[in-house]
Design an enzyme around this catalytic site. Sequence first.
Site, short mmCIF file in Angstrom:
data_model
loop_
_atom_site.label_atom_id
_atom_site.label_comp_id
_atom_site.label_asym_id
_atom_site.label_seq_id
_atom_site.Cartn_x
_atom_site.Cartn_y
_atom_site.Cartn_z
N GLY A 18 0.82 -1.20 0.00
CA GLY A 18 0.00 0.00 0.00
C GLY A 18 0.86 1.25 0.00
O GLY A 18 1.98 1.26 0.50
N GLY A 20 0.43 5.69 0.44
CA GLY A 20 -0.43 6.81 0.80
C GLY A 20 0.26 8.12 0.51
O GLY A 20 1.31 8.17 -0.15
N ALA A 23 3.31 7.91 3.22
CA ALA A 23 3.93 6.67 3.71
C ALA A 23 3.75 5.54 2.71
O ALA A 23 2.91 5.61 1.80
CB ALA A 23 3.34 6.28 5.06
N GLU A 24 4.57 4.51 2.91
CA GLU A 24 4.45 3.26 2.17
C GLU A 24 4.31 2.13 3.18
O GLU A 24 4.92 2.18 4.27
CB GLU A 24 5.68 3.01 1.29
N ASP A 138 -9.57 11.55 10.78
CA ASP A 138 -9.41 11.23 9.35
C ASP A 138 -10.11 9.91 9.02
O ASP A 138 -9.53 9.05 8.34
CB ASP A 138 -7.93 11.17 8.98
#
Length: 602
Positions: A18, A20, A23-24, A138
């Site tokens: 994933g 974002g 971040a990874e 969030d």
Amino acid sequence: MSQPRLLGGRYELEGVIGRGGMAEVYRARDIRLDRLVAVKTLRHDMARDHVFQARFRREAQSAASLNHPSIIAVYDTGEDTVDGISIPFIIMEFVDGRTLKELLDDDRRLLPERCAEITEGILRALEYSHTNGIVHRDIKPANVMLTRQAEVKVMDFGIARAMNDNQVTMTQTSQVIGTAQYLSPEQARGERVDARSDIYSTGCVLYELLTGRPPFTGDSPVSIAYQHVREDPVPPTEIDPDIPEWLEGVVLRAMTKDREDRYQSSEEMRQDLLRGLQGMPTQAGTMAMASAGATTALPPVQDGGRGGYDDYDDYDRYDDRRRGGSKAVLWILLAVAVLAAAGFLVFILTRPTAEVVEIPDVAGMSQDQAETELSDAGFTNFSTDERPDPEVPEGDAIGTDPAGGQTTTADSEITLLISQGPEAQEVPDVIGSNVDEATQTLTNAGFEIGDRTEEESDSYEAGQIIRTDPAGGTSADPGTAINLVVSSGSAQVTVPDLVGLTEQEATDAVNEAGLNVQFEQEESDEEPGRIIRQDQGANSRVDPGTTITAVVAVPRPGEPTPGPSSEPPPGFPTEFPFPPDGGGGGEEGGEEQPPPAMTREP
């Protein structure tokens, strides 16, 4: 083949699962505990920004303080250096499943009832985090996972803050923190947020699960944020008439602009969903009927939402044919509904009126006291439910469901909530860490530091943790004292170099090192009496008291045993001038002989 990247000496990265905005996330294996984990690292291009560094570390602190089945667990944190840049990482529970965003992107449609159940799981996680003083800020489909076992997991507390944090929701660059499509009005206005902001975002997620689209869309985040503040969403039933009206009522109450008119807690919204799923009247439905005269219908949307419901491996698909049922069937159903409503009305008007009483507040009482208090108040239909609680002692009452202070009929079912004490949590694995690091990790996880003992070790350097009691990876109650066993260094000694020494010199050196020695002889061309080799190499490490075998050189057969040298000292004459007449001390008339000590063989 290149070796897998290893973080912190124990996490072997296997591949990206994933990505974002900052971040990874990698699938990885903890080689120390031999288990799969998820590793979240700050993106390399953002690692120099102290704002993102602080946000990333705050996520680790916020999530690590929460231990709940519906929140992805954080096991460990650390930092890795790449090209001279310190990149923080978070070690998390690996979840086999998909995010709600992935399901929505794949156009996988869920039954309305299943959407309500997923939202109930989100609210369980939020109720726990809110009780612990943390607002997520969030909530969105990308931050909610659905496992293959249909369990809900909330993640990414990257912008979470404590409820008493005085910071508002705007950054120094005046950009709104959060995701625009799920932003509460107060977040969009830059006001301070609280738990009700998470409720609004959860309402937006439920709206999208039901309709297949977010409540507001626009060309820019600013235009979407404006709609959250000023505009009402299209009612879900106008997008999909198959959505139950009670569920629409829950969505719209959660998304009320004024936070005072929303559900005031995650638990309140969760209970309303459960009532609706059980076919009972909801608070949202009651409020909607009370204010029906003040509502204004918005024009219907003609896109019809997404097609085809999806069960995600556990639920039956909607039969598409039911969406196209004939008008005759609808008229029959309408007639049945009218008759049922009439019968229900007759039942309500003719049934005996039950006494309405106030539920007593039993929090903090023993179970016996709480049951007596409920009985004295007139309640006879109550049950008990045990659950972990970090504040209430084991066996005491946490409260009731519905909560104390509310009014209801005496024949209503009341659930008495009894504390099981603090929920056990996993003891961090600190083996190999130094004492300061281990202390910090354990105290951050909610444990105390117990006895500290030292033990010699050849595997761990002095000051490193050899083991803990209870051991890392096991479960223990918060506040448990963790005993540390610390390495005092290696217990072995160094073998001295004996080659070239005499037996006495070797004996002295070995004894000084705490070792023993035995000698063997061997014919050799080396200098006799000197050690020519040893069975344990010089500077090797052995246990104290080990016997070292040293081999001493002896002359080969036929060679003279070393003694005083037959060579004259330097400068000593090798020839002597005796007189021709044979004088020099011999007997007169006898045979001349040189002195024996003065002879020299050619």
